[in-house]
Design a protein around this motif. Structure first.
Motif, PDB file in Angstrom:
ATOM      1  N   GLY A 106      42.531  46.498  36.283  1.00  0.00           N
ATOM      2  CA  GLY A 106      41.221  46.913  35.797  1.00  0.00           C
ATOM      3  C   GLY A 106      41.267  48.023  34.778  1.00  0.00           C
ATOM      4  N   ALA A 107      42.458  48.531  34.439  1.00  0.00           N
ATOM      5  CA  ALA A 107      42.568  49.613  33.458  1.00  0.00           C
ATOM      6  C   ALA A 107      42.213  49.112  32.068  1.00  0.00           C
ATOM      7  N   ARG A 108      41.673  49.992  31.264  1.00  0.00           N
ATOM      8  CA  ARG A 108      41.378  49.689  29.855  1.00  0.00           C
ATOM      9  C   ARG A 108      42.607  50.083  29.040  1.00  0.00           C
ATOM     10  N   ALA A 109      43.372  49.065  28.629  1.00  0.00           N
ATOM     11  CA  ALA A 109      44.687  49.300  28.044  1.00  0.00           C
ATOM     12  C   ALA A 109      44.676  49.003  26.551  1.00  0.00           C
ATOM     13  N   THR A 110      45.371  49.862  25.803  1.00  0.00           N
ATOM     14  CA  THR A 110      45.632  49.637  24.387  1.00  0.00           C
ATOM     15  C   THR A 110      47.137  49.461  24.229  1.00  0.00           C
ATOM     16  N   LEU A 143      41.015  44.766  29.222  1.00  0.00           N
ATOM     17  CA  LEU A 143      40.970  45.191  30.616  1.00  0.00           C
ATOM     18  C   LEU A 143      42.020  44.395  31.387  1.00  0.00           C
ATOM     19  N   LEU A 144      42.952  45.089  32.016  1.00  0.00           N
ATOM     20  CA  LEU A 144      44.032  44.422  32.736  1.00  0.00           C
ATOM     21  C   LEU A 144      43.472  43.672  33.943  1.00  0.00           C
ATOM     22  N   GLY A 145      44.010  42.492  34.174  1.00  0.00           N
ATOM     23  CA  GLY A 145      43.582  41.685  35.305  1.00  0.00           C
ATOM     24  C   GLY A 145      42.418  40.777  35.011  1.00  0.00           C
ATOM     25  N   ARG A 146      41.972  40.685  33.760  1.00  0.00           N
ATOM     26  CA  ARG A 146      40.845  39.827  33.393  1.00  0.00           C
ATOM     27  C   ARG A 146      41.286  38.498  32.799  1.00  0.00           C
ATOM     28  N   GLY A 147      42.581  38.189  32.818  1.00  0.00           N
ATOM     29  CA  GLY A 147      43.050  36.905  32.336  1.00  0.00           C
ATOM     30  C   GLY A 147      43.168  36.805  30.832  1.00  0.00           C
ATOM     31  N   VAL A 148      43.168  37.926  30.114  1.00  0.00           N
ATOM     32  CA  VAL A 148      43.320  37.879  28.661  1.00  0.00           C
ATOM     33  C   VAL A 148      44.754  37.503  28.288  1.00  0.00           C
ATOM     34  N   LEU A 149      45.723  38.026  29.025  1.00  0.00           N
ATOM     35  CA  LEU A 149      47.137  37.737  28.795  1.00  0.00           C
ATOM     36  C   LEU A 149      47.595  36.634  29.729  1.00  0.00           C
ATOM     37  N   VAL A 150      48.729  36.004  29.388  1.00  0.00           N
ATOM     38  CA  VAL A 150      49.302  34.998  30.295  1.00  0.00           C
ATOM     39  C   VAL A 150      49.729  35.701  31.585  1.00  0.00           C
ATOM     40  N   PRO A 151      49.777  34.991  32.708  1.00  0.00           N
ATOM     41  CA  PRO A 151      49.975  35.655  34.011  1.00  0.00           C
ATOM     42  C   PRO A 151      51.238  36.500  34.100  1.00  0.00           C
ATOM     43  N   GLY A 152      52.369  35.985  33.601  1.00  0.00           N
ATOM     44  CA  GLY A 152      53.608  36.754  33.691  1.00  0.00           C
ATOM     45  C   GLY A 152      53.549  38.036  32.890  1.00  0.00           C
ATOM     46  N   LEU A 153      52.969  37.970  31.691  1.00  0.00           N
ATOM     47  CA  LEU A 153      52.838  39.166  30.863  1.00  0.00           C
ATOM     48  C   LEU A 153      51.868  40.155  31.481  1.00  0.00           C
ATOM     49  N   GLU A 154      50.815  39.654  32.094  1.00  0.00           N
ATOM     50  CA  GLU A 154      49.841  40.520  32.775  1.00  0.00           C
ATOM     51  C   GLU A 154      50.515  41.337  33.876  1.00  0.00           C
ATOM     52  N   LYS A 155      51.352  40.676  34.660  1.00  0.00           N
ATOM     53  CA  LYS A 155      52.077  41.373  35.723  1.00  0.00           C
ATOM     54  C   LYS A 155      53.027  42.416  35.144  1.00  0.00           C
ATOM     55  N   ALA A 156      53.684  42.067  34.044  1.00  0.00           N
ATOM     56  CA  ALA A 156      54.643  42.993  33.432  1.00  0.00           C
ATOM     57  C   ALA A 156      53.946  44.242  32.907  1.00  0.00           C
ATOM     58  N   VAL A 157      52.793  44.072  32.264  1.00  0.00           N
ATOM     59  CA  VAL A 157      52.066  45.228  31.722  1.00  0.00           C
ATOM     60  C   VAL A 157      51.598  46.140  32.848  1.00  0.00           C
TER      61      VAL A 157
END
Length: 303
Positions: free
Chosen positions: A138-142, A175-189
């Motif tokens: 849920g973090a707002r990431a840049t 916003l992390l966890g909102r499905g913007v990135l592919v799942p593996g990359l989301e976990k890595a970030v």
């Protein structure tokens, strides 16, 4: 009026011609079948069609007959197959349907299996450790992202860069966890810290899968991906319904400015995404106060 009458006359003649042609074709068919000994009554045709339907319709997505039941009261095989597919009947008539708890347990098991598959699909190598706070859901990431295709099933586009925020001059804001990135990359970030630079390898199970991505970014099927990441900043953004009016306007202005910069660089798809995210803050205004209408109208109208 004359034109309307003319059109009606043309339509009438066309319909008469079509009906006459159909009658002639039917008569010719009957005559040919009678001469060759292939003539069958309509009842025989119906019986043959019914036998073909009962034999093959469980395997095909069609049914020549709208009737769902035989005269005996038993459902047709096609109807039973459709009912099984829609969950209206069990696999067999005597089989008990699973309960709600069993269905929920099955769904949770599938979810756990998918989570385990995603967790095993990525690996990270830290290039420069971060000194800031750790990322969270849920973090707002840049962040800057440079994505490269390592390998693919067809060997297509190996070594090519399919995503580069450094080249476009605008980092990702999401916003992390909102499905913007592919799942593996989301976990890595979400495993990184603020200021960290890292290289992440994502297998197809955590990337674009066996089908790839036909739209932008274009990625072939079963592609192994390498991402170079730099997590620039982490912030806390409240839920949309908890934001104050001025906060919503501030976030919307930020998205609009990002979209304008991308638009000037002729990155129209990325600019459109930024504008859409900016409107997301302004659309959710369940109770607009009297003093908030003018700045809101100006913001939505581009003023």
């Amino acid at each position: 009026m004359k034109r309307t009458n003319y059109l009606l006359t043309c339509i009438t003649h066309t319909c008469r011609h079509t009906r006459a042609r159909d009658r002639r074709a039917t008569q010719a068919t009957k005559l040919r079948n009678t001469q060759t000994g292939n003539f069958r009554t309509s009842t025989e045709h119906k019986k043959q069609a019914s036998a073909v339907s009962d034999r093959f319709s469980p395997h095909l997505d069609l049914d020549p007959h709208p009737v769902r039941y035989h005269r005996s009261g038993e459902p047709r095989p096609y109807f039973r197959a459709r009912c099984r597919m829609m969950g209206m009947m069990g696999e067999d008539d005597g089989k008990e349907k699973p309960s709600i708890d069993e269905l929920r347990a099955q769904e949770e098991e599938r979810h756990r299996a998918r989570e385990a598959e995603v967790d095993a699909s990525w690996s990270k190598t830290v290039v420069t450790p971060g000194t800031g706070k750790p990322a969270w859901h849920g973090a707002r990431a840049t962040l800057h992202v440079v994505g490269t295709i390592v390998s693919s099933r067809s060997g297509e586009a190996v070594g090519s860069v399919f995503e580069d925020t450094r080249q476009r001059g605008e980092p990702h804001l999401l916003l992390l966890g909102r499905g913007v990135l592919v799942p593996g990359l989301e976990k890595a970030v979400q495993s990184m810290r603020e200021g960290e630079l890292a290289t992440v390898i994502v297998e197809p199970a955590g990337g674009y899968g066996g089908g790839g991505s036909p739209s932008l970014p274009r990625v072939p099927g079963s592609a192994v991906l390498r991402y170079e990441l730099e997590l620039l900043n982490l912030e806390t953004e409240p839920d949309l319904w908890d934001l104050e009016f001025e906060q919503k306007l501030g976030f919307a202005r930020e998205r609009r400015e990002r979209g304008n910069r991308l638009f000037k660089r002729q990155l129209f798809r990325e600019a459109d995404e930024e504008y859409e995210q900016g409107l997301r803050y302004l659309v959710y205004m369940p109770q607009v106060e009297e003093g908030e209408k003018a700045p809101l109208d100006a913001e939505v109208g581009g003023g």
